[in-house]
Design an enzyme around this catalytic site. Structure first.
Site, short mmCIF file in Angstrom:
data_model
loop_
_atom_site.label_atom_id
_atom_site.label_comp_id
_atom_site.label_asym_id
_atom_site.label_seq_id
_atom_site.Cartn_x
_atom_site.Cartn_y
_atom_site.Cartn_z
N THR A 145 0.83 -1.20 0.00
CA THR A 145 0.00 0.00 0.00
C THR A 145 0.86 1.25 0.00
O THR A 145 1.77 1.39 0.83
CB THR A 145 -0.89 0.01 1.27
OG1 THR A 145 -1.63 -1.21 1.32
CG2 THR A 145 -1.84 1.19 1.26
N GLU A 146 0.59 2.17 -0.96
CA GLU A 146 1.30 3.45 -1.04
C GLU A 146 2.82 3.28 -1.12
O GLU A 146 3.58 4.14 -0.69
CB GLU A 146 0.93 4.35 0.16
CG GLU A 146 -0.57 4.52 0.38
CD GLU A 146 -1.26 5.31 -0.72
OE1 GLU A 146 -0.55 5.95 -1.51
OE2 GLU A 146 -2.49 5.28 -0.79
N LEU A 147 3.25 2.14 -1.66
CA LEU A 147 4.68 1.79 -1.77
C LEU A 147 5.39 1.80 -0.42
O LEU A 147 6.61 2.01 -0.35
CB LEU A 147 5.41 2.71 -2.76
CG LEU A 147 4.98 2.64 -4.22
CD1 LEU A 147 5.94 3.45 -5.10
CD2 LEU A 147 4.87 1.21 -4.74
N TRP A 297 5.46 6.54 -0.90
CA TRP A 297 5.55 7.49 -2.01
C TRP A 297 4.73 8.75 -1.74
O TRP A 297 4.53 9.56 -2.65
CB TRP A 297 5.16 6.83 -3.34
CG TRP A 297 3.70 6.48 -3.58
CD1 TRP A 297 2.65 6.56 -2.71
CD2 TRP A 297 3.15 6.01 -4.81
NE1 TRP A 297 1.49 6.16 -3.31
CE2 TRP A 297 1.75 5.81 -4.62
CE3 TRP A 297 3.67 5.73 -6.08
CZ2 TRP A 297 0.90 5.34 -5.61
CZ3 TRP A 297 2.82 5.26 -7.07
CH2 TRP A 297 1.45 5.07 -6.84
#
Length: 394
Positions: A145-147, A297
């Site tokens: 999730t979300e890098l 990120w």
């Protein structure tokens, strides 16, 4: 030849309805079905359907020389199934080309990797099964999730059988190093890391339509010059899929740009498009990358403060995950399903109180007037959920 890896994140949250204090203990339907359907249908017609068709045509035009990757959250898959099955059909068409990779992630786009190894693994396994069910392929590369990534999270992912993982080329982690190489996990050298080139990615995702940008307007030829100038073995262009047609509107020329870019790059003979798993097999890591603290990120800081940076977020987060043990004992599928949706990172993002360089980005994605409204609404829902758990246990 320089390698290009295009990866697109597809996610739609299960938005909560306005849930008032007086609903607690009386009404346990938490979701804004009308809002979810309306938004999903709008984005399907603005982004998913036209962009999928554009990519399909590019893949067919270039006979195996153009490839992309997607990560589609379980929450998005459920909404496609419910509200826009034609979008699933268009993704299946892409899957059938053999030139599109579908990555694994947490089923509910959750932050579970930060707090519960067991819940993290559960969601990863659930998502892998969903990808097989919908697209007939077993995912072999992973994006959190979300890098969100750290050495420890990478080690967990490797133990789950993945050999390639995507994350952010965060400046404070990279230092003098370039994101345009493959690296390895510092704990498990068998895990290859692909790092987002945030400068070149954000030129498309954020700056493309900014008329105040010194490089506006951007076209495929100019972008190729920037790629030509970039050092390294691979340029990882990772972005939200909703960039196309939703964040960057059709009248900005974003579809024309993406239609032209594969033709320019493939036609030059200088570039080879690869999927993440192919990149992991093809390119050897140049060195291990040490990431002791968690990165993502999001925002300027590239950390987890977008979701857990204030006391509101931390209180909601800790209260939610404090229920894991009781839920495990009860093991009720309906409760587990709601627990999954309540874990979606978006709920915590809406509570963010950042008002500086990233404030506009947070406002765009936030259906609430203030972070405090988001917190109160979420905690009302959570209070009802806790009552249900107690009633079930009794």
């Amino acid at each position: 030849m320089k390698n290009i890896c295009f990866y697109f994140q597809v996610h739609q949250p299960s938005r909560l309805r306005t849930y008032r204090f007086f609903d607690i203990g009386k009404d346990s339907h938490y979701y804004d079905d009308y809002g979810n359907r309306t938004i999903l249908r709008r984005i399907a017609h603005k982004c998913y359907l036209p962009m999928n068709e554009l990519l399909l045509q590019a893949i067919n035009r270039h006979n195996g020389k153009f490839k992309v990757a997607f990560s589609i959250s379980g929450s998005a898959l459920e909404q496609f199934d419910r509200y826009a099955p034609e979008v699933l059909d268009s993704f299946r068409e892409l899957a059938a080309t053999g030139q599109v990779e579908f990555l694994c992630e947490t089923y509910n786009h959750s932050l579970s990797a930060l707090v519960s190894a067991a819940e993290f693994q559960h969601q990863v396994n659930k998502h892998a099964k969903a990808i097989e069910q919908y697209f007939g392929v077993k995912p072999t590369a992973f994006r959190n999730t979300e890098l969100i990534y750290s050495d420890d999270i990478g080690a967990q992912v490797y133990k789950m059988g993945f050999k390639t993982m995507l994350t952010e080329g965060a400046k404070h982690i990279m230092g003098w190093k370039s994101p345009n190489y493959v690296y390895s996990n510092d704990v498990q050298p068998g895990l290859s890391l692909l790092l987002r080139n945030y400068g070149l990615s954000d030129d498309i995702a954020f700056r493309f339509s900014d008329r105040g940008w010194s490089q506006w307007p951007l076209n495929a030829s100019k972008y190729k010059e920037w790629l030509d100038a970039a050092e390294g073995d691979i340029i990882n262009l990772f972005m939200d899929y909703e960039t196309f047609g939703e964040h960057q509107k059709e009248d900005t020329g974003i579809f024309d740009f993406m239609r032209e870019l594969p033709d320019v790059l493939v036609g030059s003979g200088d570039y080879c498009f690869v999927t993440p798993s192919e990149a992991g097999r093809k390119l050897k890591p140049v060195t291990a990358l040490s990431v002791p603290e968690t990165i993502s990120w999001a925002d300027e800081e590239r950390d987890t403060t977008a979701w857990l940076g204030n006391e509101l977020q931390q209180e909601a987060f800790n209260k939610l995950y404090g229920l894991v043990e009781k839920l495990s004992i009860i093991n009720d599928p309906v409760l587990w399903n709601d627990f999954g949706h309540l874990q979606e990172s978006d709920h915590f993002y809406y509570m963010c109180t950042k008002f500086f360089s990233d404030g506009d980005v947070h406002k765009y994605f936030n259906p609430y007037e203030t972070p405090y409204e988001a917190f109160i609404n979420y905690m009302n829902v959570l209070s009802d959920f806790i009552i249900r758990i107690k009633e079930y246990a009794d």
